[in-house]
Design a protein around this motif. Structure first.
Motif, PDB file in Angstrom:
ATOM      1  N   GLU A 125       0.822  -1.210   0.000  1.00 42.03           N
ATOM      2  CA  GLU A 125       0.000   0.000   0.000  1.00 42.03           C
ATOM      3  C   GLU A 125       0.857   1.260   0.000  1.00 42.03           C
ATOM      4  O   GLU A 125       0.490   2.281  -0.607  1.00 42.03           O
ATOM      5  CB  GLU A 125      -0.946  -0.014   1.213  1.00 42.03           C
ATOM      6  N   ASN A 126       2.006   1.212   0.645  1.00 41.72           N
ATOM      7  CA  ASN A 126       2.842   2.416   0.688  1.00 41.72           C
ATOM      8  C   ASN A 126       3.550   2.686  -0.640  1.00 41.72           C
ATOM      9  O   ASN A 126       4.192   3.726  -0.804  1.00 41.72           O
ATOM     10  CB  ASN A 126       3.847   2.332   1.827  1.00 41.72           C
ATOM     11  N   GLN A 127       3.444   1.750  -1.607  1.00 37.77           N
ATOM     12  CA  GLN A 127       4.019   1.950  -2.932  1.00 37.77           C
ATOM     13  C   GLN A 127       2.962   2.288  -3.973  1.00 37.77           C
ATOM     14  O   GLN A 127       3.273   2.395  -5.154  1.00 37.77           O
ATOM     15  CB  GLN A 127       4.763   0.675  -3.346  1.00 37.77           C
ATOM     16  N   GLU A 128       1.673   2.400  -3.528  1.00 42.42           N
ATOM     17  CA  GLU A 128       0.606   2.707  -4.464  1.00 42.42           C
ATOM     18  C   GLU A 128       0.482   4.220  -4.646  1.00 42.42           C
ATOM     19  O   GLU A 128       0.544   4.977  -3.676  1.00 42.42           O
ATOM     20  CB  GLU A 128      -0.733   2.148  -3.953  1.00 42.42           C
ATOM     21  N   SER A 129       0.288   4.615  -5.906  1.00 41.02           N
ATOM     22  CA  SER A 129       0.075   6.027  -6.225  1.00 41.02           C
ATOM     23  C   SER A 129      -1.321   6.154  -6.826  1.00 41.02           C
ATOM     24  O   SER A 129      -1.593   5.649  -7.928  1.00 41.02           O
ATOM     25  CB  SER A 129       1.128   6.517  -7.228  1.00 41.02           C
ATOM     26  N   LEU A 130      -2.263   6.767  -6.078  1.00 37.46           N
ATOM     27  CA  LEU A 130      -3.656   6.862  -6.488  1.00 37.46           C
ATOM     28  C   LEU A 130      -3.802   7.841  -7.643  1.00 37.46           C
ATOM     29  O   LEU A 130      -3.355   8.989  -7.573  1.00 37.46           O
ATOM     30  CB  LEU A 130      -4.519   7.310  -5.299  1.00 37.46           C
ATOM     31  N   LEU A 131      -4.445   7.367  -8.721  1.00 40.84           N
ATOM     32  CA  LEU A 131      -4.673   8.207  -9.883  1.00 40.84           C
ATOM     33  C   LEU A 131      -6.107   8.722  -9.932  1.00 40.84           C
ATOM     34  O   LEU A 131      -6.346   9.850 -10.361  1.00 40.84           O
ATOM     35  CB  LEU A 131      -4.373   7.424 -11.167  1.00 40.84           C
ATOM     36  N   ALA A 132      -7.080   7.877  -9.572  1.00 43.87           N
ATOM     37  CA  ALA A 132      -8.491   8.285  -9.620  1.00 43.87           C
ATOM     38  C   ALA A 132      -9.289   7.442  -8.651  1.00 43.87           C
ATOM     39  O   ALA A 132      -8.928   6.291  -8.368  1.00 43.87           O
ATOM     40  CB  ALA A 132      -9.051   8.151 -11.025  1.00 43.87           C
TER      41      ALA A 132
END
Length: 374
Positions: free
Chosen positions: A55-62
């Motif tokens: 989760e700490n490597q996820e980059s939310l786009l939408a």
């Protein structure tokens, strides 16, 4: 395409098959980066296309909230691995902006499969509960049957009466220890054999009529038949029987051989006593102090020249004595009643026909268990 309408007597069933992997590939076909999708239900992830990314490597786009027709609220997130976008890129690829319909369909499908899984879980839980209830009922029934069987065996074993169970074909199904002991046969010798082999041939017809009466819905009570023991000796059995719902006859029998012999002996003694009464003009009488009623034998009635069966009360009986002897017999009877002292008097009576006779009057008091004269 053209519209197709089935005839009035026909109906169509439509089956839609969706390849979720193909849908996902179509959504990301025009994107060169690493696009991933995550679906939430009640803030719990139910679908993740890249579960290996922390989760700490996820980059939310939408992120988009959806409310499908079934009313369940869903949230869709589109994300990529952090650092995978080119530096300075401030726009989203067009695929992200135009995938709402496909993502909604994906959410509905995931919700459908999730609901199906929940329904199967509930069904399995209910089935497991029903099976457990049936197992519990069976266990209770088995325990009840074992208890009834044990109580029946104890009742059979401890009863002083003869018990047996027979079928409608006259075969022994079960016998108790008293039955075996009374007739001298072994249990193994009796089971499976016909009870008609034990009954005196002269009582066969009587027994057949009794069984027929049972099949017609009646009970058999106080049936007297003669049974032969292992030595060939006769036993008079008094039988009560009933037919059960499983076509088995439950029989209770009592050996009355000795009782009948005693009754026969009493009848013989009574006949001898009556003969002695007639020859010696010897009779007996009894007075019940609680009721004042008396009982006279036939000989006493003959002595007083009264019809047989009559029994005057005490005072009327005393009045048969001549006047000069009445006080003497009255005092003797009263003393016997009060103290139990017997009397033996020779006195004169005048019979119902006016004849004078000398009689010997003897009286004894009888006491109950508490010592009271009765």
């Amino acid at each position: 395409s053209s519209d197709l309408t089935p005839g009035p007597q026909y109906s169509w069933s439509v089956l839609a098959v969706v390849d979720l992997q193909a849908v996902y590939r179509g959504l990301t076909a025009h994107y060169d980066g690493n696009l991933h999708i995550k679906v939430y239900h009640q803030d719990q992830a139910v679908f993740d296309s890249a579960p290996d990314i922390p989760e700490n490597q996820e980059s939310l786009l939408a992120s988009r909230e959806l409310a499908p027709h079934h009313g369940s609220k869903r949230r869709i997130e589109v994300y990529t691995r952090r650092g995978s976008l080119p530096p300075g890129e401030l726009y989203l690829p067009p695929a992200v902006l135009f995938t709402g319909l496909g993502l909604s369909f994906l959410v509905m499908l995931s919700h459908f499969f999730w609901r199906q899984s929940e329904q199967r879980t509930r069904s399995l839980t209910e089935l497991n509960s029903i099976l457990n209830q049936h197992l519990e009922d069976e266990r209770k029934l088995r325990t009840t049957n074992e208890t009834l069987s044990r109580e029946r065996d104890q009742f059979f074993a401890l009863s002083p009466d003869m018990f047996c169970i027979v079928d409608l074909n006259s075969h022994f199904f079960e016998v108790n220890e008293t039955f075996v002991h009374t007739l001298g046969y072994t249990r193994d010798r009796l089971l499976g054999t016909s009870y008609m082999d034990l009954i005196d041939p002269e009582d066969h017809e009587k027994t057949i009529r009794a069984v027929r009466s049972l099949t017609e819905g009646h009970e058999v009570k106080d049936l007297l038949v003669r049974a032969l023991d292992c030595d060939g000796d006769q036993h008079w059995l008094q039988i009560n029987a009933t037919l059960s719902g499983d076509d088995l006859i439950y029989v209770v029998a009592r050996d009355t051989t000795e009782q009948l012999a005693i009754e026969e002996k009493l009848r013989e003694n009574e006949a001898l006593l009556k003969m002695a009464e007639r020859l010696a003009l010897l009779g007996g009488w009894v007075v019940d102090l609680s009721t004042g009623q008396s009982v006279w034998s036939d000989a006493v009635c003959d002595i007083h020249e009264l019809p047989r069966g009559q029994a005057p009360d005490v005072e009327d009986a005393i009045n048969f004595y001549v006047e000069e002897h009445r006080d003497q017999i009255r005092a003797a009877v009263q003393l016997c009643i009060e103290t139990g002292i017997p009397f033996d008097e020779e006195l004169q009576i005048r019979t119902a026909k006016g004849n004078l006779r000398w009689v010997r009057a003897i009286g004894h008091a009888l006491q109950d268990d508490e010592g009271q004269i009765v």
